[in-house]
Design a protein around this motif. Structure first.
Motif, PDB file in Angstrom:
ATOM      1  N   GLY A  67     -12.044 -14.379   0.157  1.00  0.00           N
ATOM      2  CA  GLY A  67     -11.800 -12.985   0.511  1.00  0.00           C
ATOM      3  C   GLY A  67     -13.075 -12.308   0.964  1.00  0.00           C
ATOM      4  N   ASN A  68     -12.898 -11.202   1.671  1.00  0.00           N
ATOM      5  CA  ASN A  68     -14.039 -10.397   2.090  1.00  0.00           C
ATOM      6  C   ASN A  68     -13.611  -8.945   2.208  1.00  0.00           C
ATOM      7  OD1 ASN A  68     -13.087  -9.971   4.884  1.00  0.00           O
ATOM      8  ND2 ASN A  68     -13.438 -12.149   5.058  1.00  0.00           N
ATOM      9  N   ALA A  69     -14.604  -8.074   2.194  1.00  0.00           N
ATOM     10  CA  ALA A  69     -14.366  -6.632   2.254  1.00  0.00           C
ATOM     11  C   ALA A  69     -15.666  -5.941   2.650  1.00  0.00           C
ATOM     12  CB  ALA A  69     -13.875  -6.116   0.902  1.00  0.00           C
ATOM     13  N   LYS A  70     -15.594  -4.618   2.790  1.00  0.00           N
ATOM     14  CA  LYS A  70     -16.813  -3.858   3.094  1.00  0.00           C
ATOM     15  C   LYS A  70     -17.632  -3.595   1.834  1.00  0.00           C
ATOM     16  CE  LYS A  70     -15.501  -1.669   7.384  1.00  0.00           C
ATOM     17  NZ  LYS A  70     -15.241  -0.420   8.103  1.00  0.00           N
ATOM     18  N   THR A  71     -16.958  -3.308   0.724  1.00  0.00           N
ATOM     19  CA  THR A  71     -17.649  -3.075  -0.547  1.00  0.00           C
ATOM     20  C   THR A  71     -16.869  -3.744  -1.669  1.00  0.00           C
ATOM     21  OG1 THR A  71     -16.485  -1.015  -1.053  1.00  0.00           O
ATOM     22  CG2 THR A  71     -18.537  -0.825   0.200  1.00  0.00           C
ATOM     23  N   GLY A  72     -17.483  -3.786  -2.831  1.00  0.00           N
ATOM     24  CA  GLY A  72     -16.798  -4.374  -3.972  1.00  0.00           C
ATOM     25  C   GLY A  72     -17.505  -4.051  -5.270  1.00  0.00           C
ATOM     26  N   VAL A  73     -16.818  -4.380  -6.348  1.00  0.00           N
ATOM     27  CA  VAL A  73     -17.352  -4.199  -7.697  1.00  0.00           C
ATOM     28  C   VAL A  73     -17.045  -5.476  -8.467  1.00  0.00           C
ATOM     29  CG1 VAL A  73     -17.205  -2.866  -9.827  1.00  0.00           C
ATOM     30  CG2 VAL A  73     -16.993  -1.703  -7.638  1.00  0.00           C
ATOM     31  N   LYS A  80     -12.951  -3.684  -1.882  1.00  0.00           N
ATOM     32  CA  LYS A  80     -12.517  -2.381  -1.381  1.00  0.00           C
ATOM     33  C   LYS A  80     -12.863  -2.233   0.095  1.00  0.00           C
ATOM     34  CE  LYS A  80     -13.297  -0.306  -5.891  1.00  0.00           C
ATOM     35  NZ  LYS A  80     -13.896   0.785  -6.639  1.00  0.00           N
ATOM     36  N   LYS A  81     -12.017  -1.529   0.819  1.00  0.00           N
ATOM     37  CA  LYS A  81     -12.171  -1.181   2.244  1.00  0.00           C
ATOM     38  C   LYS A  81     -12.042  -2.412   3.140  1.00  0.00           C
ATOM     39  CE  LYS A  81     -15.118   2.793   1.372  1.00  0.00           C
ATOM     40  NZ  LYS A  81     -16.456   3.345   1.516  1.00  0.00           N
ATOM     41  N   ASP A  82     -10.984  -2.431   3.924  1.00  0.00           N
ATOM     42  CA  ASP A  82     -10.706  -3.522   4.873  1.00  0.00           C
ATOM     43  C   ASP A  82     -10.731  -4.884   4.186  1.00  0.00           C
ATOM     44  OD1 ASP A  82     -10.484  -1.656   6.915  1.00  0.00           O
ATOM     45  OD2 ASP A  82     -12.607  -1.808   7.431  1.00  0.00           O
ATOM     46  N   VAL A  83      -9.934  -5.016   3.150  1.00  0.00           N
ATOM     47  CA  VAL A  83      -9.931  -6.232   2.345  1.00  0.00           C
ATOM     48  C   VAL A  83      -8.964  -7.259   2.938  1.00  0.00           C
ATOM     49  CG1 VAL A  83      -9.556  -7.192   0.046  1.00  0.00           C
ATOM     50  CG2 VAL A  83     -10.352  -4.839   0.298  1.00  0.00           C
ATOM     51  N   LYS A 108      -3.698  -8.199   2.956  1.00  0.00           N
ATOM     52  CA  LYS A 108      -4.600  -7.216   3.556  1.00  0.00           C
ATOM     53  C   LYS A 108      -4.290  -5.860   2.951  1.00  0.00           C
ATOM     54  CE  LYS A 108      -4.979  -9.633   7.963  1.00  0.00           C
ATOM     55  NZ  LYS A 108      -4.797  -9.565   9.409  1.00  0.00           N
ATOM     56  N   SER A 109      -5.338  -5.186   2.467  1.00  0.00           N
ATOM     57  CA  SER A 109      -5.143  -3.890   1.824  1.00  0.00           C
ATOM     58  C   SER A 109      -6.475  -3.145   1.788  1.00  0.00           C
ATOM     59  CB  SER A 109      -4.602  -4.087   0.403  1.00  0.00           C
ATOM     60  OG  SER A 109      -4.338  -2.840  -0.200  1.00  0.00           O
ATOM     61  N   ASP A 110      -6.463  -1.920   1.234  1.00  0.00           N
ATOM     62  CA  ASP A 110      -7.694  -1.152   1.057  1.00  0.00           C
ATOM     63  C   ASP A 110      -8.398  -1.506  -0.246  1.00  0.00           C
ATOM     64  OD1 ASP A 110      -7.793   0.213   3.436  1.00  0.00           O
ATOM     65  OD2 ASP A 110      -6.590   1.893   2.694  1.00  0.00           O
ATOM     66  N   GLU A 111      -7.656  -2.084  -1.191  1.00  0.00           N
ATOM     67  CA  GLU A 111      -8.259  -2.499  -2.460  1.00  0.00           C
ATOM     68  C   GLU A 111      -7.437  -3.626  -3.068  1.00  0.00           C
ATOM     69  OE1 GLU A 111      -8.847  -0.676  -6.887  1.00  0.00           O
ATOM     70  OE2 GLU A 111      -9.568   0.565  -5.232  1.00  0.00           O
ATOM     71  N   ILE A 112      -8.112  -4.682  -3.459  1.00  0.00           N
ATOM     72  CA  ILE A 112      -7.451  -5.822  -4.112  1.00  0.00           C
ATOM     73  C   ILE A 112      -8.305  -6.248  -5.298  1.00  0.00           C
ATOM     74  CG2 ILE A 112      -6.786  -8.249  -3.861  1.00  0.00           C
ATOM     75  CD1 ILE A 112      -5.987  -7.674  -1.001  1.00  0.00           C
ATOM     76  N   ARG A 113      -7.637  -6.524  -6.409  1.00  0.00           N
ATOM     77  CA  ARG A 113      -8.323  -6.974  -7.634  1.00  0.00           C
ATOM     78  C   ARG A 113      -8.050  -8.459  -7.836  1.00  0.00           C
ATOM     79  NH1 ARG A 113      -6.923  -7.537 -13.269  1.00  0.00           N
ATOM     80  NH2 ARG A 113      -4.809  -6.907 -12.753  1.00  0.00           N
ATOM     81  N   ILE A 114      -9.121  -9.215  -8.088  1.00  0.00           N
ATOM     82  CA  ILE A 114      -8.991 -10.634  -8.391  1.00  0.00           C
ATOM     83  C   ILE A 114      -9.416 -10.821  -9.844  1.00  0.00           C
ATOM     84  CG2 ILE A 114      -9.774 -12.956  -7.827  1.00  0.00           C
ATOM     85  CD1 ILE A 114     -10.278 -11.894  -4.969  1.00  0.00           C
ATOM     86  N   ASP A 115      -8.459 -11.193 -10.679  1.00  0.00           N
ATOM     87  CA  ASP A 115      -8.706 -11.378 -12.106  1.00  0.00           C
ATOM     88  C   ASP A 115      -8.836 -12.875 -12.365  1.00  0.00           C
ATOM     89  OD1 ASP A 115      -8.624 -11.605 -14.883  1.00  0.00           O
ATOM     90  OD2 ASP A 115      -7.253  -9.921 -15.100  1.00  0.00           O
ATOM     91  N   ASN A 116     -10.029 -13.321 -12.686  1.00  0.00           N
ATOM     92  CA  ASN A 116     -10.268 -14.749 -12.874  1.00  0.00           C
ATOM     93  C   ASN A 116      -9.783 -15.275 -14.214  1.00  0.00           C
ATOM     94  OD1 ASN A 116     -11.481 -15.275 -10.341  1.00  0.00           O
ATOM     95  ND2 ASN A 116     -13.332 -14.261 -11.067  1.00  0.00           N
TER      96      ASN A 116
END
Length: 195
Positions: free
Chosen positions: A105-111, A122-125, A139-147
């Protein structure tokens, strides 16, 4: 009088050396005091503010018992002590798991939450999950990946595509262990015939 004069002559030869030593010691003391004021422990005490910043951030994890490998890369990252959080810019994520499961996955920002092993993109995920050959693209504005639970979720508007399928929903959850995909809210679904 001669012995006293000889003593002062001998002493006068060492005066430049003594003055040089005193000047060097004073310069060293001043430099140490300046360094201590720059890096003093009385700096920021706010745990919600960044304590350090890293460029070309990369973190890898290997779980040999479960045959899992993951890597997170980003242009930069800043660490927040409160919650043990990394704020990352332009993150790229790759995860390899047993049973031919691969996530990237990729995005513009993340936490990245280290304590709970969760990544919020977050942003263009865009997140791709390949499970036994079945490719799911979210594809979304925010996606959470719980390992820990091995789930990819979002409660934002999401576009999901699979071979021959495409739908939009208000939220979705993909279980990487089973490949099961569930959607929330109103759904616009389209099935495409293979050509």
């Amino acid at each position: 009088m001669k012995p006293l004069s000889a003593f002062f002559n001998l002493l006068s030869q060492f005066i430049p050396l003594v003055l040089t030593f005193l000047l060097a010691a004073a310069s060293y003391w001043f430099a140490i005091q300046s360094e201590l004021s720059l890096f003093s422990a009385s700096g920021k005490a706010d745990p919600a503010s960044s304590d350090y910043y890293v460029r070309n951030f990369s973190v890898q994890s290997h779980n040999l018992t479960e045959s899992k490998y993951s890597i997170i890369r980003s242009k930069s990252a800043e660490h927040i002590p409160q919650g043990n959080v990394w704020n990352i810019t332009s993150p790229e994520l790759e995860q390899f798991e047993p049973n031919n499961v691969m996530v990237n996955g990729n995005a513009k920002t993340g936490v990245y939450l280290l304590d709970t092993d969760e990544i919020f993109l977050k942003k263009d995920v865009v997140v791709n999950s390949r499970n036994n050959g079945l490719l799911t693209v979210m594809k979304s504005d925010e996606i959470r990946i719980d390992n820990i639970t091995n789930e990819i979720t979002t409660d934002k508007k999401v576009l999901v595509t699979r071979p021959g399928q495409r739908f939009e929903a208000q939220g979705a959850t993909l279980n990487n262990d089973t490949g099961e995909l569930t959607a929330q809210g109103s759904i616009k679904f389209r099935i495409e015939a293979k050509r």
